[in-house]
Design a protein around this motif. Structure first.
Motif, mmCIF file in Angstrom:
data_model
loop_
_atom_site.group_PDB
_atom_site.id
_atom_site.type_symbol
_atom_site.label_atom_id
_atom_site.label_comp_id
_atom_site.label_asym_id
_atom_site.label_seq_id
_atom_site.Cartn_x
_atom_site.Cartn_y
_atom_site.Cartn_z
ATOM 1 N N ALA A 64 40.917 -2.054 37.034
ATOM 2 C CA ALA A 64 41.012 -2.166 38.744
ATOM 3 C C ALA A 64 42.053 -0.940 38.993
ATOM 4 C CB ALA A 64 41.374 -3.473 39.235
ATOM 5 N N ARG A 65 43.058 -1.057 38.469
ATOM 6 C CA ARG A 65 44.388 -0.144 38.647
ATOM 7 C C ARG A 65 43.827 1.382 38.460
ATOM 8 N NH1 ARG A 65 47.332 0.660 41.743
ATOM 9 N NH2 ARG A 65 49.595 1.464 41.254
ATOM 10 N N THR A 66 43.121 1.650 37.487
ATOM 11 C CA THR A 66 42.716 3.152 37.252
ATOM 12 C C THR A 66 41.858 3.438 38.474
ATOM 13 O OG1 THR A 66 42.712 2.664 34.938
ATOM 14 C CG2 THR A 66 41.602 4.594 35.268
ATOM 15 N N ALA A 67 41.039 2.466 38.967
ATOM 16 C CA ALA A 67 40.021 2.879 40.019
ATOM 17 C C ALA A 67 40.801 3.204 41.246
ATOM 18 C CB ALA A 67 38.915 1.785 39.879
ATOM 19 N N GLU A 68 41.659 2.302 41.508
ATOM 20 C CA GLU A 68 42.687 2.640 42.576
ATOM 21 C C GLU A 68 43.216 4.019 42.499
ATOM 22 O OE1 GLU A 68 45.694 -0.627 43.123
ATOM 23 O OE2 GLU A 68 44.182 -1.923 43.252
ATOM 24 N N LEU A 69 43.919 4.283 41.260
ATOM 25 C CA LEU A 69 44.631 5.612 41.084
ATOM 26 C C LEU A 69 43.518 6.708 41.455
ATOM 27 C CD1 LEU A 69 46.954 4.887 38.157
ATOM 28 C CD2 LEU A 69 47.662 5.142 40.571
ATOM 29 N N GLU A 70 42.361 6.415 40.780
ATOM 30 C CA GLU A 70 41.515 7.519 41.008
ATOM 31 C C GLU A 70 41.148 7.833 42.415
ATOM 32 O OE1 GLU A 70 38.237 6.499 38.367
ATOM 33 O OE2 GLU A 70 39.170 7.508 36.675
ATOM 34 N N GLN A 71 40.943 6.717 43.271
ATOM 35 C CA GLN A 71 40.736 6.709 44.599
ATOM 36 C C GLN A 71 41.847 7.711 45.271
ATOM 37 O OE1 GLN A 71 37.555 5.553 45.211
ATOM 38 N NE2 GLN A 71 37.968 6.455 47.173
ATOM 39 N N ALA A 72 43.174 7.135 44.703
ATOM 40 C CA ALA A 72 44.324 7.899 45.539
ATOM 41 C C ALA A 72 44.202 9.263 45.263
ATOM 42 C CB ALA A 72 45.518 7.222 44.951
ATOM 43 N N LEU A 73 43.857 9.458 44.012
ATOM 44 C CA LEU A 73 43.918 10.795 43.696
ATOM 45 C C LEU A 73 42.871 11.623 44.433
ATOM 46 C CD1 LEU A 73 45.181 12.903 41.779
ATOM 47 C CD2 LEU A 73 43.214 12.418 39.927
ATOM 48 N N LYS A 74 41.757 11.066 44.640
ATOM 49 C CA LYS A 74 40.785 11.867 45.357
ATOM 50 C C LYS A 74 41.147 12.146 46.789
ATOM 51 C CE LYS A 74 36.315 10.240 43.759
ATOM 52 N NZ LYS A 74 35.347 9.262 43.699
#
Ligand SMILES: Nc1ncnc2c1ncn2[C@@H]1O[C@H](COP(=O)(O)OP(=O)(O)OP(=O)(O)O)[C@@H](O)[C@H]1O
Ligand SMILES: [Mg+2]
Length: 370
Positions: free
Chosen positions: A159-169
């Motif tokens: 979940a955290r990875t998905a959040e970070l990927e979203q933030a990075l995007k």
């Protein structure tokens, strides 16, 4: 009832042949490890002996145990595969070890670590089975907790990875937008200068505007390179120098000027990219503009290297060198060069290239890499 009587008889017989005073029998009776003996020569392999620990573990009183097959400990959640494994080993008269879910008399399940071994007589026939049981529920609970915790943490990480990927995007998108706007603004400034230059009749003013336009273009090249790379924090100085030299020569339409690059790969901080880019642009523009006059062909050497904790840049041409008709007043280019050098804590050295001019710029690496 007949079968159970037989089992009881066998148990009583065992008791009698291993009466008090037999230390092995005493040990089996009183050990805290739950133990059973079954008789495979009677129908359905019934229990003929159970120690106190077995009674305590299962909650079944001894009279309910003797004469029955062990399967009464099984229940709805007991693994069929484990039961089959036990049954097959018993049929083959072999040792077997299984961990399976059993049920106490009060219905409470417990994890049972069971070991069963045949007891054979001289002829090799299995005359008894010996079974020991051990409650491993606590251990199983811990195992279960560990897997649940592991699954929980794995899900959290996902979940955290998905959040970070979203933030990075989102960050990348923003960065592209800023980059896009900066380029647009630089282009707009350039167009303004061009329009202005067209209306100016005075030659000197027009030259000033054109030179400014070229400086804006150099900034455009810096910007282009900054966001071309994946890493937006640093700026590849050698790539910039190549790019800029290529552009200036192409813009000047001079096919008779060669370039030679002696460039180490040097990463500098993005925040220092603009002043350093502008500084190199000034020196290189000068070489292009002043060294190869009257269609004099030639060559420009561009070098950049690290030397200890210094960055050294050299721009050498083999043009006309210092001209007699050089302007005796202070020109804007020189002021700009000095201002930028001060900003970068750089020292400048101008020397005779015999022929041509050599400009050497040295600056502490820590002023451009942070
Ligand atoms: N590589 C070079 N070869 C020969 N002369 C040079 C070279 N570089 C600079 N000069 C001389 O030094 C002078 C000062 O350069 P400077 O960049 O300060 O002014 P500029 O190029 O004439 O005008 P601008 O203000 O547009 O830069 C030039 O006019 C030129 O005569
Ligand atoms: Mg100049």
């Amino acid at each position: 009832m007949n079968a159970r009587d037989d089992a009881r008889k066998m148990g009583a017989w065992l008791d009698s042949v291993h009466a008090k005073g037999d230390p092995f029998a005493a040990a089996i009776r009183s050990t805290r490890m739950s133990m059973l003996i079954t008789d495979p020569r009677q129908p359905d392999n019934p229990i003929v002996f159970a120690n106190d620990a077995f009674v305590h573990l299962t909650g079944f009183p001894r009279e309910e145990v003797i004469g029955r097959n062990c399967r009464f400990l099984q229940g709805p959640e007991t693994s069929r595969a484990s039961v089959r494994k036990m049954r097959e080993a018993i049929a083959a008269r072999e040792d077997v070890f299984v961990e399976l879910l059993n049920y106490r008399k009060d219905g409470e399940p417990f994890w049972n670590s069971v070991f069963i071994s045949p007891v054979k007589d001289e002829s090799g026939e299995a005359v008894f089975f010996f079974a020991s049981q051990f409650n491993i529920s606590r251990h199983k609970d811990r195992e279960h907790r560990l897997t649940t915790d592991k699954n929980y943490f794995e899900e959290e990480v996902l979940a955290r990875t998905a959040e970070l990927e979203q933030a990075l995007k989102a960050k990348t998108m923003l960065l592209h937008e800023v980059d896009h706007r900066t380029k647009n603004n630089l282009q707009l400034i350039n167009s303004l200068l061009m329009l202005q230059a067209r209306r100016v009749t005075d030659e000197a003013s027009r030259n000033v505007l054109r030179a400014t336009q070229e400086r804006i273009e150099a900034l455009g090249a810096v910007q282009r390179l900054l966001y071309q790379e994946h890493n937006v924090d640093t700026f590849d100085l050698s790539a910039f120098i190549r790019d800029l030299a290529g552009n200036l020569i192409a813009a000047g339409g001079r096919t008779d000027i060669e370039t030679e690059f002696q460039l180490e790969s040097i990463e500098i901080s993005a925040s220092r990219a603009a002043p350093i880019g502008l500084l190199i642009n000034e020196v290189l523009t000068n070489a292009m503009k002043h060294a190869f006059v009257n269609e004099r062909p030639g060559r420009i050497v561009l070098a950049a290297r690290r030397d200890g904790d210094e960055l050294r840049i050299k721009i050498a041409d083999d043009g006309v060198g210092v001209r007699k008709d050089a302007p005796d007043h202070r020109t804007f280019g020189t002021t700009l060069i000095e201002t930028l050098a001060r900003q970068l804590r750089a020292t400048l050295k101008r020397s005779d290239g015999n022929p041509g001019m050599v400009i050497e710029i040295a600056m502490p690496l820590d002023s451009v890499s942070k």
